[in-house]
Design a protein around this motif. Structure first.
Motif, short mmCIF file in Angstrom:
data_model
loop_
_atom_site.label_atom_id
_atom_site.label_comp_id
_atom_site.label_asym_id
_atom_site.label_seq_id
_atom_site.Cartn_x
_atom_site.Cartn_y
_atom_site.Cartn_z
N GLY A 1 0.33 -54.19 -22.95
CA GLY A 1 0.33 -52.84 -23.49
C GLY A 1 0.70 -52.83 -24.96
N GLU A 2 1.65 -53.68 -25.34
CA GLU A 2 2.06 -53.76 -26.74
C GLU A 2 0.92 -54.24 -27.63
OE1 GLU A 2 5.41 -56.34 -26.32
OE2 GLU A 2 6.85 -54.68 -26.31
N ILE A 3 0.12 -55.17 -27.13
CA ILE A 3 -1.02 -55.66 -27.90
C ILE A 3 -1.97 -54.50 -28.23
CG2 ILE A 3 -3.13 -57.07 -27.79
CD1 ILE A 3 -1.50 -59.12 -26.17
N LEU A 4 -2.23 -53.66 -27.25
CA LEU A 4 -3.14 -52.53 -27.47
C LEU A 4 -2.53 -51.50 -28.41
CD1 LEU A 4 -4.36 -51.94 -23.79
CD2 LEU A 4 -5.46 -53.32 -25.57
N LEU A 5 -1.28 -51.18 -28.22
CA LEU A 5 -0.62 -50.16 -29.06
C LEU A 5 -0.54 -50.58 -30.51
CD1 LEU A 5 2.24 -49.08 -26.63
CD2 LEU A 5 0.28 -47.68 -27.33
N LYS A 6 -0.43 -51.89 -30.75
CA LYS A 6 -0.33 -52.38 -32.13
C LYS A 6 -1.61 -52.16 -32.93
CE LYS A 6 3.23 -55.89 -31.41
NZ LYS A 6 3.54 -57.34 -31.34
N LYS A 7 -2.69 -51.79 -32.27
CA LYS A 7 -3.94 -51.49 -32.97
C LYS A 7 -3.91 -50.11 -33.63
CE LYS A 7 -5.35 -55.42 -31.57
NZ LYS A 7 -5.40 -56.55 -32.54
N PHE A 8 -2.82 -49.37 -33.43
CA PHE A 8 -2.68 -48.03 -33.98
C PHE A 8 -1.35 -47.93 -34.73
CE2 PHE A 8 -5.27 -48.07 -30.25
CZ PHE A 8 -6.35 -47.26 -30.56
N LYS A 9 -1.36 -47.35 -35.90
CA LYS A 9 -0.14 -47.34 -36.71
C LYS A 9 0.99 -46.55 -36.06
CE LYS A 9 -1.65 -43.43 -39.64
NZ LYS A 9 -1.91 -43.01 -41.03
N TRP A 10 0.65 -45.63 -35.19
CA TRP A 10 1.65 -44.84 -34.48
C TRP A 10 1.99 -45.42 -33.11
CZ3 TRP A 10 -0.62 -43.58 -29.95
CH2 TRP A 10 -2.02 -43.49 -29.92
N GLY A 11 1.31 -46.48 -32.73
CA GLY A 11 1.39 -46.97 -31.36
C GLY A 11 2.77 -47.39 -30.89
N HIS A 12 3.58 -47.98 -31.79
CA HIS A 12 4.89 -48.46 -31.39
C HIS A 12 5.79 -47.34 -30.88
CE1 HIS A 12 7.06 -46.92 -34.97
NE2 HIS A 12 5.88 -47.03 -35.53
#
Length: 214
Positions: free
Chosen positions: A134-145
């Motif tokens: 899930g972290e890998i996917l969220l890191k593709k977005f600047k707000w993901g973290h």
């Protein structure tokens, strides 16, 4: 062509794209462009978890094997057009609901249960024991973290559950506790001289969400 990272991603991700959303803002389409997600046609079957309002069970750690073997799919549609969405034409044997979580995407920041595609994938992966994916996917977005940071407490509670029934019970307990805390905050008497004013900001209620990032 998928990137090297996407080719190595060990979980199958899929999406029924109904074209309701702005392509420039759609996190599912971005993941598809990056090679992480494959698009499905209506009536095309998916054997993994399907995150859908048609589900009768919540995602739980009991679904880990299904995710491992078959992956996760979402229905990319507008929250404002759920009644127009042909969920009956979306085929698969494992529809699931996501439990209570708060969105951190720029469109629905701070709203409960209005997650973007990437947040939905990430939540399902976290709950089934694949937080790092899930972290890998969220890191593709600047707000993901922000998504895991804001929801970590309740996500950790969900991962400690055995099955869907325990997730639902945990969700209700969490909501009851949150409601109780808010009631206690609202009951503070600002004229009480014994109130610890050094640690109380009347302009920012405890638990209030910060403003959205751009």
């Amino acid at each position: 062509m998928p990137s090297w990272a996407a080719e190595k991603f060990p979980c199958h991700l899929a999406m029924w794209d109904l074209g309701h959303c702005d392509p420039k803002k759609c996190s599912g389409r971005k993941l598809a462009r990056l090679g992480y997600v494959r698009s499905l046609k209506l009536q095309q079957r998916f054997n993994g978890l399907i995150l859908s309002p048609m589900g009768t069970k919540c995602v739980s750690p009991a679904d880990r094997e299904i995710v491992e073997q078959h992956g996760v799919a979402v229905v990319d549609c507008s929250w404002a057009r759920l009644e127009d969405t042909p969920f009956s034409r979306i085929r698969g044997g494992n529809p699931r609901l996501l439990p209570f979580l708060v969105a951190t995407n720029p469109v629905n920041y701070g709203k409960p249960c209005t997650l973007s595609c990437v947040e939905a994938y990430a939540a399902a992966l976290y709950i089934t024991g694949y937080k790092e994916l899930g972290e890998i996917l969220l890191k593709k977005f600047k707000w993901g973290h922000n998504f895991f940071e804001l929801n970590q407490e309740i996500l950790d509670k969900y991962t400690g559950c055995k099955d869907s029934a325990e997730v639902v019970a945990t969700q209700q307990e969490y909501l009851n506790q949150t409601s109780k805390r808010r009631d206690e905050e609202d009951s503070y008497d600002m004229t009480d001289i014994d109130l610890d004013i050094d640690h109380f900001n009347p302009n920012h209620r405890v638990g209030e969400l910060p403003p959205s990032e751009s």
